[in-house]
Write an enzyme that holds these catalytic residues in place. Structure first.
Site, PDB file in Angstrom:
ATOM      1  N   GLU A  55      34.404  41.169  76.917  1.00  0.00           N
ATOM      2  CA  GLU A  55      33.616  42.380  77.175  1.00  0.00           C
ATOM      3  C   GLU A  55      32.193  42.050  77.607  1.00  0.00           C
ATOM      4  OE1 GLU A  55      34.610  46.033  77.160  1.00  0.00           O
ATOM      5  OE2 GLU A  55      32.958  45.372  78.410  1.00  0.00           O
ATOM      6  N   HIS A 110      48.806  27.281  84.312  1.00  0.00           N
ATOM      7  CA  HIS A 110      47.933  27.272  85.475  1.00  0.00           C
ATOM      8  C   HIS A 110      48.543  26.490  86.626  1.00  0.00           C
ATOM      9  CE1 HIS A 110      44.207  28.366  82.949  1.00  0.00           C
ATOM     10  NE2 HIS A 110      44.697  29.416  83.554  1.00  0.00           N
ATOM     11  N   ASP A 133      40.484  34.896  67.045  1.00  0.00           N
ATOM     12  CA  ASP A 133      41.640  34.079  67.392  1.00  0.00           C
ATOM     13  C   ASP A 133      41.085  32.660  67.547  1.00  0.00           C
ATOM     14  OD1 ASP A 133      40.459  33.925  69.888  1.00  0.00           O
ATOM     15  OD2 ASP A 133      41.899  35.208  70.899  1.00  0.00           O
ATOM     16  N   ASN A 138      34.189  31.676  80.496  1.00  0.00           N
ATOM     17  CA  ASN A 138      35.523  32.242  80.240  1.00  0.00           C
ATOM     18  C   ASN A 138      35.519  33.747  80.479  1.00  0.00           C
ATOM     19  OD1 ASN A 138      36.576  29.850  79.469  1.00  0.00           O
ATOM     20  ND2 ASN A 138      36.570  30.280  77.277  1.00  0.00           N
ATOM     21  N   HIS A 180      46.393  37.759  86.655  1.00  0.00           N
ATOM     22  CA  HIS A 180      46.469  36.339  86.269  1.00  0.00           C
ATOM     23  C   HIS A 180      46.886  36.208  84.798  1.00  0.00           C
ATOM     24  CE1 HIS A 180      45.087  32.088  85.994  1.00  0.00           C
ATOM     25  NE2 HIS A 180      44.804  32.449  84.752  1.00  0.00           N
ATOM     26  N   GLU A 181      46.212  36.946  83.929  1.00  0.00           N
ATOM     27  CA  GLU A 181      46.485  36.802  82.493  1.00  0.00           C
ATOM     28  C   GLU A 181      47.923  37.181  82.158  1.00  0.00           C
ATOM     29  OE1 GLU A 181      44.542  35.167  80.653  1.00  0.00           O
ATOM     30  OE2 GLU A 181      42.904  35.150  82.100  1.00  0.00           O
ATOM     31  N   HIS A 217      50.323  34.452  82.207  1.00  0.00           N
ATOM     32  CA  HIS A 217      50.397  33.669  80.968  1.00  0.00           C
ATOM     33  C   HIS A 217      51.251  34.404  79.933  1.00  0.00           C
ATOM     34  CE1 HIS A 217      47.522  30.757  82.302  1.00  0.00           C
ATOM     35  NE2 HIS A 217      46.500  31.590  82.322  1.00  0.00           N
TER      36      HIS A 217
END
Lengths: 80, 367
Positions: free
Chosen positions: B100, B129, B71, B81, B119-120, B123
């Site tokens: 991973e 944020h 991506d 990250n 959290h994700e 989004h």
């Protein structure tokens, strides 16, 4: 004692990468308007510092670097 | 809270998700449960409903990937990250990718999968944020033991999808604002020359070298302490801070919680069993006397003899005239006690037994 450089090379890279990843800092030289005291890095740094409630200096001070080195979500803080 | 630019949102409130692959760091059932709980957080606060698919294309596809995973945002190895997610939309839209290269856990160790997933998913549902450090949508990883939507997260998700159809609307914790004149404190202690103010999950910290108040989670320093501490004091001669909640207390030295804690306040200090919790505590470094405030009475403990002084408890109002009969928090600085009750602060001179000044509650924060 010799004074250590204010921002070691590694930290410059950290700042650059951080702002590119999360603050949409463009590294393409043609797109960056070269204005005195208003470099895109300073502007983006200020944006980042304001977002995190840090002292807005536009400089990569110790507190700013500390926040930048923390693990985080990869989604940018500003629109891409 | 911050909405994703352009305010993308799902048109349907019934969404599907699928876990495409599993991390080897955790049993599959633990990953399943972490995702289920993460979705539940958002569905409890909104009209959104989520169904897990075991095959085929789902709205939200979840995967564990590493490095360049084709991506626009390659992962960067351990740390840095941790994960990313895409805004609502078709195909890649809504999808969540976990790095991973991280170690995923279901406890306080780095990195708690449930915390990051929660959290994700914010989004995936259209939130950006947040600048609120207490919000799940704050970009940096902070794990304070419990994972919950803050009021800021609730406001954000409800701004997009409306309120929950449940009769009881969810209420989330608010992050304390140091300059709010209505601020109150749970406990205050000195710590190696600084003053630390405690409120819910947070500490506020000031020192003379760094005039800006620092607000962060108590768990940043002491991940093993519970939230909602009720009293704290510094036993300077032992370089210990003692934190109280209910009938238990913890002793820390620097960032380490000492072994053998929590301990019982009755056994250690000699409180009768009727004392169920401490409101506030402060220790005089010079004399080694520690004052414990419980309801309208106070007790005095001798740190050297390690026993409660005889003749206690006594009435607060009698020996500390002018501060009322209840104390939320107290600390000592330069020979004066600073008592806090509600939004009031009293500077008290223990030698003359007089209140010298009534101050704003946040007078220490350079507001």
């Amino acid at each position: 004692f010799p004074t250590p450089p204010e921002t070691p090379e590694q930290d410059v890279e950290t700042v650059q990468k951080y702002l590119e990843n999360y603050y949409n800092l463009k590294t393409d030289g043609d797109q960056i308007a070269k204005q005195k005291n208003k470099s895109p890095v300073v502007e983006k740094l200020k944006q980042m510092q304001e977002f995190f409630g840090l002292k807005v200096t536009g400089k990569p001070d110790a507190d700013t670097l500390k926040v930048m080195k923390q693990p985080r979500c990869g989604v940018p803080d500003v629109a891409r | 809270f911050v909405l994703t630019p352009g305010q993308p949102q799902w048109e349907n409130t019934s969404l599907t998700y699928r876990i495409e692959n599993y991390t080897p760091d955790l049993p599959r059932a633990v990953v399943d449960r972490a995702m289920e709980k993460a979705f539940q957080l958002w569905s409890n606060a909104s009209p959104l409903r989520f169904t897990k698919l075991s095959e085929g294309q789902a709205d939200i596809m979840i995967s564990f990937v590493w490095g360049d995973h084709r991506d626009n945002s390659p992962f960067d190895g351990p740390g840095g990250n941790l994960a990313h997610a895409f805004q609502p939309g078709p195909n890649l839209g809504g999808d969540v990718h976990f790095d991973e290269d991280e170690r995923w856990t279901n406890d306080f160790r780095d990195y708690n999968l449930y915390r990051v997933a929660a959290h994700e998913l914010g989004h995936s549902l259209g939130l950006g944020h947040s600048t609120d450090i207490g919000a799940l949508m704050y970009p940096n990883y902070i794990f304070s033991g419990d994972v919950q939507l803050s009021q800021d997260d609730i406001n954000g998700i409800q701004a997009i999808y409306g309120s929950s159809p449940n009769s009881e609307q969810p209420v989330g914790p608010q992050t304390p604002q140091p300059c709010d004149s209505k601020l109150t404190f749970d406990a205050i202690t000195t710590i190696r020359g600084e003053i630390m103010f405690l409120k819910d999950r947070f500490y506020m910290r000031v020192n003379s070298y760094y005039p800006e108040v620092e607000l962060n989670f108590i768990s940043v320093f002491w991940p093993h302490l519970p939230n909602g501490l009720q009293a704290a004091y510094e036993a300077a001669s032992r370089d210990e801070i003692r934190f109280f909640k209910g009938n238990k207390y913890w002793a820390v030295q620097g960032q380490n919680v000492l072994r053998g804690y929590p301990k019982d306040i009755s056994t250690s200090f000699g409180f009768p069993q009727t004392v169920k919790n401490i409101d506030a505590a402060v220790s005089e470094e010079e004399t080694g006397k520690t004052y414990f405030f419980v309801a309208d009475k106070y007790w005095r403990y001798d740190e050297y003899k390690r026993s409660m002084d005889v003749g206690y408890p006594k009435m607060i109002a009698y020996d500390f005239p002018g501060i009322g009969n209840k104390v939320d928090a107290v600390f000592m600085k330069d020979g004066f006690f600073y008592f806090f009750h509600g939004t009031r602060q009293y500077k008290f001179d223990p030698k003359t037994k007089r209140v010298l000044a009534i101050l704003k509650v946040n007078s220490w924060f350079n507001c």
